[in-house]
Design an enzyme around this catalytic site. Structure first.
Site, mmCIF file in Angstrom:
data_model
loop_
_atom_site.group_PDB
_atom_site.id
_atom_site.type_symbol
_atom_site.label_atom_id
_atom_site.label_comp_id
_atom_site.label_asym_id
_atom_site.label_seq_id
_atom_site.Cartn_x
_atom_site.Cartn_y
_atom_site.Cartn_z
ATOM 1 N N CYS A 266 -7.089 -5.413 0.039
ATOM 2 C CA CYS A 266 -6.461 -5.225 -1.275
ATOM 3 C C CYS A 266 -6.540 -3.768 -1.713
ATOM 4 C CB CYS A 266 -7.157 -6.070 -2.349
ATOM 5 S SG CYS A 266 -7.415 -7.779 -1.885
ATOM 6 N N ASP A 267 -7.683 -3.134 -1.530
ATOM 7 C CA ASP A 267 -7.931 -1.849 -2.192
ATOM 8 C C ASP A 267 -8.087 -0.647 -1.258
ATOM 9 O OD1 ASP A 267 -7.790 -3.077 -4.687
ATOM 10 O OD2 ASP A 267 -9.889 -3.684 -4.598
ATOM 11 N N CYS B 276 -12.683 -6.297 -1.483
ATOM 12 C CA CYS B 276 -11.510 -6.634 -0.674
ATOM 13 C C CYS B 276 -10.877 -5.358 -0.104
ATOM 14 C CB CYS B 276 -10.503 -7.416 -1.522
ATOM 15 S SG CYS B 276 -9.022 -7.881 -0.622
HETATM 16 C C1 LIG Z 1 -11.216 -7.477 -7.382
HETATM 17 C C2 LIG Z 1 -10.189 -8.212 -6.557
HETATM 18 C C3 LIG Z 1 -9.015 -7.589 -6.227
HETATM 19 C C4 LIG Z 1 -8.065 -8.255 -5.470
HETATM 20 N N1 LIG Z 1 -6.895 -7.619 -5.198
HETATM 21 C C5 LIG Z 1 -5.934 -8.268 -4.491
HETATM 22 C C6 LIG Z 1 -4.705 -7.631 -4.208
HETATM 23 O O1 LIG Z 1 -4.487 -6.467 -4.559
HETATM 24 N N2 LIG Z 1 -3.784 -8.340 -3.523
HETATM 25 C C7 LIG Z 1 -4.003 -9.619 -3.094
HETATM 26 O O2 LIG Z 1 -3.119 -10.223 -2.492
HETATM 27 N N3 LIG Z 1 -5.170 -10.236 -3.338
HETATM 28 C C8 LIG Z 1 -6.147 -9.596 -4.026
HETATM 29 N N4 LIG Z 1 -7.336 -10.201 -4.255
HETATM 30 C C9 LIG Z 1 -7.557 -11.560 -3.707
HETATM 31 C C10 LIG Z 1 -6.849 -12.588 -4.604
HETATM 32 O O3 LIG Z 1 -7.248 -12.375 -5.922
HETATM 33 C C11 LIG Z 1 -7.202 -13.999 -4.173
HETATM 34 O O4 LIG Z 1 -6.883 -14.184 -2.800
HETATM 35 C C12 LIG Z 1 -6.416 -15.025 -4.997
HETATM 36 O O5 LIG Z 1 -6.623 -14.823 -6.361
HETATM 37 C C13 LIG Z 1 -6.813 -16.448 -4.638
HETATM 38 O O6 LIG Z 1 -6.087 -17.296 -5.439
HETATM 39 P P1 LIG Z 1 -6.540 -18.777 -5.764
HETATM 40 O O7 LIG Z 1 -5.470 -19.342 -6.619
HETATM 41 O O8 LIG Z 1 -6.896 -19.483 -4.523
HETATM 42 O O9 LIG Z 1 -7.909 -18.672 -6.559
HETATM 43 P P2 LIG Z 1 -8.485 -17.759 -7.719
HETATM 44 O O10 LIG Z 1 -7.638 -16.606 -8.037
HETATM 45 O O11 LIG Z 1 -9.896 -17.535 -7.315
HETATM 46 O O12 LIG Z 1 -8.457 -18.738 -8.955
HETATM 47 C C14 LIG Z 1 -9.283 -19.852 -9.018
HETATM 48 C C15 LIG Z 1 -8.999 -20.570 -10.314
HETATM 49 O O13 LIG Z 1 -9.712 -21.801 -10.328
HETATM 50 C C16 LIG Z 1 -10.310 -21.983 -11.594
HETATM 51 N N5 LIG Z 1 -11.436 -22.893 -11.424
HETATM 52 C C17 LIG Z 1 -12.536 -22.759 -10.636
HETATM 53 N N6 LIG Z 1 -13.335 -23.837 -10.754
HETATM 54 C C18 LIG Z 1 -12.700 -24.684 -11.632
HETATM 55 C C19 LIG Z 1 -13.011 -25.955 -12.171
HETATM 56 N N7 LIG Z 1 -14.135 -26.604 -11.835
HETATM 57 N N8 LIG Z 1 -12.144 -26.532 -13.059
HETATM 58 C C20 LIG Z 1 -10.983 -25.889 -13.396
HETATM 59 N N9 LIG Z 1 -10.638 -24.692 -12.893
HETATM 60 C C21 LIG Z 1 -11.489 -24.087 -12.035
HETATM 61 C C22 LIG Z 1 -10.678 -20.577 -12.056
HETATM 62 O O14 LIG Z 1 -10.830 -20.536 -13.473
HETATM 63 C C23 LIG Z 1 -9.458 -19.820 -11.570
HETATM 64 O O15 LIG Z 1 -8.426 -19.914 -12.523
HETATM 65 C C24 LIG Z 1 -8.307 -9.573 -5.011
HETATM 66 C C25 LIG Z 1 -9.502 -10.208 -5.347
HETATM 67 C C26 LIG Z 1 -10.441 -9.539 -6.100
HETATM 68 C C27 LIG Z 1 -11.732 -10.242 -6.477
#
Ligand SMILES: Cc1cc2nc3c(=O)[nH]c(=O)nc-3n(C[C@H](O)[C@H](O)[C@H](O)COP(=O)(O)OP(=O)(O)OC[C@H]3O[C@@H](n4cnc5c(N)ncnc54)[C@H](O)[C@@H]3O)c2cc1C
Length: 317
Positions: A143-144, A140
């Site tokens: 992000c980084d 990302c």
């Molecule tokens: C290394 C890294 C660094 C990042 N740094 C930043 C940053 O500095 N700033 C920023 O804004 N964004 C950052 N991001 C992006 C950010 O993490 C994502 O945009 C954000 O987390 C998305 O949120 P979400 O809730 O959609 O999903 P996610 O965070 O992907 O969470 C998905 C959730 O769904 C659950 N899940 C999946 N399938 C199932 C299932 N079948 N049953 C039950 N639960 C399930 C998982 O366990 C998880 O808890 C980063 C991403 C990465 C990978």
């Protein structure tokens, strides 16, 4: 027929515990919807595998990703959301109430469902990439990238996202070395043109990464030109991978409308999916922004949409 399956009915079920799922839980609990949230195998979501988050509003000094997600969970719990460990393994949305099977043995029925299952970045699969993940290896740039301002970095990828991220990095980094596997890019012509016209982006055509170098942090990258078989080592401080994301939407593929990449389709400006009473938020429906704050914002939208849907349904009965 005898069955071992347990059943439980809830008003609103939330699947996923990243910023989107927890924000939906906070709003839904405060609206008295008594949400039950299943966390999946990665409680806290993608931010639990990163270190410093500097761009989430409200943390002036920055915050560690895992710590921030514990804060989200605590807030959702304090509002009354029922947070549980468990994975949604299949769904039956053919009739209402909707059925969601947890860990293959418990059937939850729900009047409304919010899907917040996120997405996972695709990686090259190199051991060195995995070892240095979070220590200069990132999927990302938004992000980084900031952590590597003034430095030389590598970005791998050839699509629109890779081109966009290379341009983003070029504004803060010294040189951006863009590694493209073939002799051409998949990115649109306009994006390619912008990349080619940016003086501090160097494109390495027909090139593959052999290894990310460095003990505890990224110090360089070893490339192979797959036409000439020539190996090159470039000293860099970060290695960005931009070869795509995989939305976690497998269990919904035959029941909801997904786009060609597997993202859940939502009605623009809302979290409504192709099925009444099923809402989607966060990265599982967003291939453009993919940020914690946008995921949280869409989680808020999903809870408000679910609240309005359930309230209208109650009034009509
Ligand atoms: C290394 C890294 C660094 C990042 N740094 C930043 C940053 O500095 N700033 C920023 O804004 N964004 C950052 N991001 C992006 C950010 O993490 C994502 O945009 C954000 O987390 C998305 O949120 P979400 O809730 O959609 O999903 P996610 O965070 O992907 O969470 C998905 C959730 O769904 C659950 N899940 C999946 N399938 C199932 C299932 N079948 N049953 C039950 N639960 C399930 C998982 O366990 C998880 O808890 C980063 C991403 C990465 C990978």
């Amino acid at each position: 027929m005898e069955t071992n399956q347990q059943q439980e009915h809830v008003h609103l079920l939330i699947i996923g515990s990243g910023p989107a799922g927890y924000t939906a839980a906070i709003y839904a609990a405060r609206a008295n919807l008594k949400p039950v949230l299943y966390q999946g195998i990665q409680p806290g979501g993608q931010l639990t595998i990163t270190t410093e988050v500097e761009n989430y509003p409200g943390y002036p000094e920055g915050v560690q990703g895992p710590e921030m997600m514990v804060d989200f969970e605590k807030q959702a719990t304090r509002m009354g959301a029922d947070i549980r460990f468990g994975l949604a393994t299949s769904v039956d949305f053919s009739s209402q109430p909707y059925k969601i099977t947890i860990d293959e043995n418990k059937v939850m029925t729900a009047d409304a469902v919010i899907i917040a299952t996120g997405a996972s970045a695709k990686w090259l699969g190199l051991p060195s990439e995995q070892r240095l993940n979070g220590s200069g290896v990132s999927a990302c740039a938004v992000c980084d990238g900031f952590f590597f301002r003034g430095k030389d970095v590598v970005i791998v990828g050839a699509g629109d996202t890779a081109a966009e991220e290379a341009l983003y990095l070029s504004k803060m980094c010294n040189n951006v070395h863009m590694v493209v596997r073939r002799h051409e890019m998949r990115a649109s012509m306009i994006m390619q043109d912008r990349v080619m016209k940016t003086s501090n982006i160097m494109v390495y055509w027909n090139s593959e990464t052999l290894e990310v170098l460095g003990e505890n942090k990224v110090e360089g990258v070893k490339l192979l030109n797959n036409k000439t078989q020539e190996e090159t080592t470039i000293p860099v401080s970060a290695f960005f991978v931009a070869i795509g994301h995989q939305p976690n939407s497998d269990i919904f593929k035959d029941v909801l409308e997904l786009d060609e990449q597997g993202y859940i389709k939502t009605v623009p400006g809302s979290s409504r999916t192709s099925l009444e009473g099923v809402f989607a938020c966060g990265d599982v429906q967003d291939k453009i922004y993919r940020q914690a704050v946008t995921a949280a914002g869409s989680g808020c939208m999903a809870a408000l949409d679910a609240e309005r849907y359930l309230s209208a349904k109650e009034h009509n009965n």
